[in-house]
Scaffold this active site. Sequence first.
Site, PDB file in Angstrom:
ATOM      1  N   CYS A   2      32.360 -92.088 -67.732  1.00  0.00           N
ATOM      2  CA  CYS A   2      33.053 -93.247 -68.294  1.00  0.00           C
ATOM      3  C   CYS A   2      34.478 -93.336 -67.757  1.00  0.00           C
ATOM      4  CB  CYS A   2      33.123 -93.123 -69.804  1.00  0.00           C
ATOM      5  SG  CYS A   2      31.516 -92.891 -70.550  1.00  0.00           S
ATOM      6  N   ARG A  27      33.535 -93.846 -60.610  1.00  0.00           N
ATOM      7  CA  ARG A  27      33.124 -92.798 -61.541  1.00  0.00           C
ATOM      8  C   ARG A  27      31.668 -92.963 -61.966  1.00  0.00           C
ATOM      9  NH1 ARG A  27      37.452 -90.199 -63.766  1.00  0.00           N
ATOM     10  NH2 ARG A  27      36.443 -89.795 -65.760  1.00  0.00           N
ATOM     11  N   TRP A  74      29.033 -94.754 -68.869  1.00  0.00           N
ATOM     12  CA  TRP A  74      27.900 -94.105 -68.201  1.00  0.00           C
ATOM     13  C   TRP A  74      27.098 -93.463 -69.318  1.00  0.00           C
ATOM     14  CZ3 TRP A  74      26.106 -89.010 -66.974  1.00  0.00           C
ATOM     15  CH2 TRP A  74      25.232 -88.966 -65.883  1.00  0.00           C
ATOM     16  N   ASN A 100      35.572 -91.450 -73.663  1.00  0.00           N
ATOM     17  CA  ASN A 100      34.904 -90.773 -72.554  1.00  0.00           C
ATOM     18  C   ASN A 100      34.639 -89.349 -73.005  1.00  0.00           C
ATOM     19  OD1 ASN A 100      34.088 -89.626 -70.154  1.00  0.00           O
ATOM     20  ND2 ASN A 100      36.137 -89.599 -69.255  1.00  0.00           N
ATOM     21  N   GLY A 101      33.367 -88.924 -72.969  1.00  0.00           N
ATOM     22  CA  GLY A 101      33.032 -87.569 -73.402  1.00  0.00           C
ATOM     23  C   GLY A 101      31.839 -87.586 -74.336  1.00  0.00           C
ATOM     24  N   GLU A 482      23.267 -78.914 -47.606  1.00  0.00           N
ATOM     25  CA  GLU A 482      24.217 -80.008 -47.795  1.00  0.00           C
ATOM     26  C   GLU A 482      23.700 -81.300 -47.147  1.00  0.00           C
ATOM     27  OE1 GLU A 482      26.462 -80.776 -49.612  1.00  0.00           O
ATOM     28  OE2 GLU A 482      27.620 -82.331 -48.643  1.00  0.00           O
ATOM     29  N   LYS A 486      22.894 -84.742 -49.172  1.00  0.00           N
ATOM     30  CA  LYS A 486      23.541 -85.998 -48.777  1.00  0.00           C
ATOM     31  C   LYS A 486      22.496 -87.089 -48.586  1.00  0.00           C
ATOM     32  CE  LYS A 486      26.642 -85.489 -49.454  1.00  0.00           C
ATOM     33  NZ  LYS A 486      27.636 -84.662 -50.035  1.00  0.00           N
ATOM     34  N   GLU A 489      20.649 -88.131 -52.001  1.00  0.00           N
ATOM     35  CA  GLU A 489      21.418 -88.814 -53.051  1.00  0.00           C
ATOM     36  C   GLU A 489      21.773 -90.252 -52.687  1.00  0.00           C
ATOM     37  OE1 GLU A 489      25.333 -87.327 -54.185  1.00  0.00           O
ATOM     38  OE2 GLU A 489      25.634 -86.519 -52.191  1.00  0.00           O
ATOM     39  N   HIS A 505       6.084 -69.416 -45.255  1.00  0.00           N
ATOM     40  CA  HIS A 505       5.668 -68.851 -46.544  1.00  0.00           C
ATOM     41  C   HIS A 505       5.264 -69.953 -47.524  1.00  0.00           C
ATOM     42  CE1 HIS A 505       6.747 -64.871 -45.211  1.00  0.00           C
ATOM     43  NE2 HIS A 505       7.920 -65.343 -44.787  1.00  0.00           N
ATOM     44  N   LYS A 604      30.428 -90.005 -60.006  1.00  0.00           N
ATOM     45  CA  LYS A 604      31.331 -89.236 -59.148  1.00  0.00           C
ATOM     46  C   LYS A 604      31.812 -87.971 -59.833  1.00  0.00           C
ATOM     47  CE  LYS A 604      33.808 -88.376 -55.557  1.00  0.00           C
ATOM     48  NZ  LYS A 604      33.034 -87.764 -54.438  1.00  0.00           N
TER      49      LYS A 604
HETATM   50  O1  M6R Z   1      33.796 -82.819 -58.486  1.00  0.00           O
HETATM   51  P1  M6R Z   1      32.929 -81.662 -58.111  1.00  0.00           P
HETATM   52  O2  M6R Z   1      33.160 -81.173 -56.742  1.00  0.00           O
HETATM   53  O3  M6R Z   1      32.994 -80.548 -59.116  1.00  0.00           O
HETATM   54  O4  M6R Z   1      31.460 -82.233 -58.166  1.00  0.00           O
HETATM   55  C1  M6R Z   1      30.350 -81.415 -57.944  1.00  0.00           C
HETATM   56  C2  M6R Z   1      29.110 -82.229 -57.690  1.00  0.00           C
HETATM   57  O5  M6R Z   1      28.840 -83.058 -58.772  1.00  0.00           O
HETATM   58  C3  M6R Z   1      29.240 -83.090 -56.428  1.00  0.00           C
HETATM   59  O6  M6R Z   1      29.519 -82.314 -55.298  1.00  0.00           O
HETATM   60  C4  M6R Z   1      27.929 -83.864 -56.179  1.00  0.00           C
HETATM   61  O7  M6R Z   1      26.898 -82.975 -55.850  1.00  0.00           O
HETATM   62  C5  M6R Z   1      28.110 -84.920 -55.091  1.00  0.00           C
HETATM   63  N1  M6R Z   1      27.463 -86.127 -55.482  1.00  0.00           N
HETATM   64  C6  M6R Z   1      27.535 -84.528 -53.789  1.00  0.00           C
HETATM   65  O8  M6R Z   1      27.742 -85.465 -52.805  1.00  0.00           O
END
Ligand code: M6R
Length: 609
Positions: A2, A27, A74, A100-101, A482, A486, A489, A505, A604
Amino acid sequence: MCGIVGYIGNKNACDVILDGLNKLEYRGYDSSGIALNMNGKIEVHKYKGRIKNLIEKLAPLGCNSQLGIGHTRWATHGAPSDKNAHPHSNESGSIALVHNGIIENYVQLREWLIKEYNVNFKSETDTEVIVHLIDHFYEGDLLDAVYKSIAKMKGAYAIGVICSHEPDKIVAVRKDSPLIVGLGEDENIIASDIPALLKYTRKVYLINNDEVVLLTKEGVKIFNENREQVQRDIFHVTWDAEAAEKEGYEHFMLKEINEQPKGIDVTLNRRLDENGRISLDGIQITKEDLEKINKVYIVACGTAYHAGLVGKFAIEKFAQIPVDVDIASEFRYREPFIDENTLFIAISQSGETLDTLAALREAKRRGARVLTIVNVVGSSVARESDDVFYTWAGPEIAVASTKAYTTQLISMYLIALHMAVTKNVIKQDYYDLLISELKALPAKVEKILENTDTIQEIAKLNFEKQHAFFIGRGIDVAVALEASLKLKEISYINSFAIAAGELKHGTIALIEEGTFLTAIATQDHLFEKMLSNIQEVKARGAFVLGVAKEGNKQIEQQANKVIYIPDCIDEVTPILSVVPMQLLAYYMSVLRGCDVDKPKNLAKSVTVE
Ligand code: M6R
């Protein structure tokens, strides 16, 4: 997560709030809303969907007000809907609140309010209990009612409240959810993050946990949990407003990928003197401290966790200290072996990731020294750490983390080298070689970014595939993980990464004619092994993309396509090989028509569990 914006001053609050909410879109959210004080009454407008909906519905109303609060939601408790969107109001409509929370004891509070006071709840949210609590305690003093309410609440919250009986103030609270205050001339603003208020001011108060803030047009007062006023230094934001905008790129992600040479350069060179000696501002670990440390935990989530995997390699190789890397959501619920001889390293772009924060607190509680690698200055993770190493990547807006990741890698290398030098366990010529290789990285990343034709061509050939696989050996496994994250997502392709030696395996059963597989083969001593793995999957019909160093042309005989990274020593390849992988994910996402910067279901900054 949020986003909150609140405004009091001479401008049209509606414009300032909507503008701020737009800046907080990154966010992640599923609904938005605003409450404005209009001629002594509070008007609330809130809708499911994009902020655009809210703006379109407000436009014909010509709202003009000097006090208001806004929110992007959110969903956590209750589906995304108009009624669950914030702001929430009390029954008479005199009080409006954004939050927010998560309120952990909202069920009990809700039952109590219904049973004792017959309160009529309109939403399924946890948030709504707060506004009814404030209403219950309200006796003409909003600040007092807020204090009495938060005394009953458990959980994480940043809230902003307005009341039609006191149209000269906003009351805000912070507990475990981000909240800042922007200071203007005859105007003040609350927000969840700096981009929301940068257009209006660069002077900011960072609010601490359990603090309550009273904003009027004329000034801001911060109080602690005992209702005592506290003084706060002004934090001056130094980065430009444009840094949070797209600057002509089609997407924030592409802009941020292209900002990596600069991010790497700044993060690195600010810590090196002209002789290549490392000086780590914010980290006070001495030789004696290091001699006591017998264990390092690196803990993070998502992309930051993948940076941690490379960090383990660097610390073990350079500083010769054993390292465990863990996912924060796992670490916090197990019984890790931690004592005062443990160094706990948290990595986070936002510095607000709840699992990382909780893991950090657990490590601290058990006596570990906490060092943080974090991008957002003044974030919760930074503030709760003993030592802080800031990545100077600048604001990262796209949900997919790119420039934060490469600067996290640079940070890990610097910290590992600093430890190695402090412990006196690294030879000077090896140290010098590593520093010169690190210094050469910005130009090498630039070179990769200059020619994206092959990457775009590979994306065109494969963007309609339903599945993708990534393999690697050694530190290339971290890059494969990674690259896979990427891709999945932002393009929603079912993507999977695995150590190449593990293929046989089980996973190789999934390889069939046309399967898209990327083999990251940058490690010289493992190159031959990777060629064998490529042969295995090629024999089963896979379309293989190889990623290798410039000189290793042999890979062309096995792979369908090859992306070369500039020559470098094996130790630093992850910073180079990840860049074409980010671009590949980006182009695949664009070709599939996905919302690159705001992928579905993702946020985010993940400030809930
Ligand atoms: O803000 P942070 O680095 O703690 O966030 C961690 C993950 O939520 C963040 O890296 C997430 O996996 C991204 N969407 C990856 O691109």
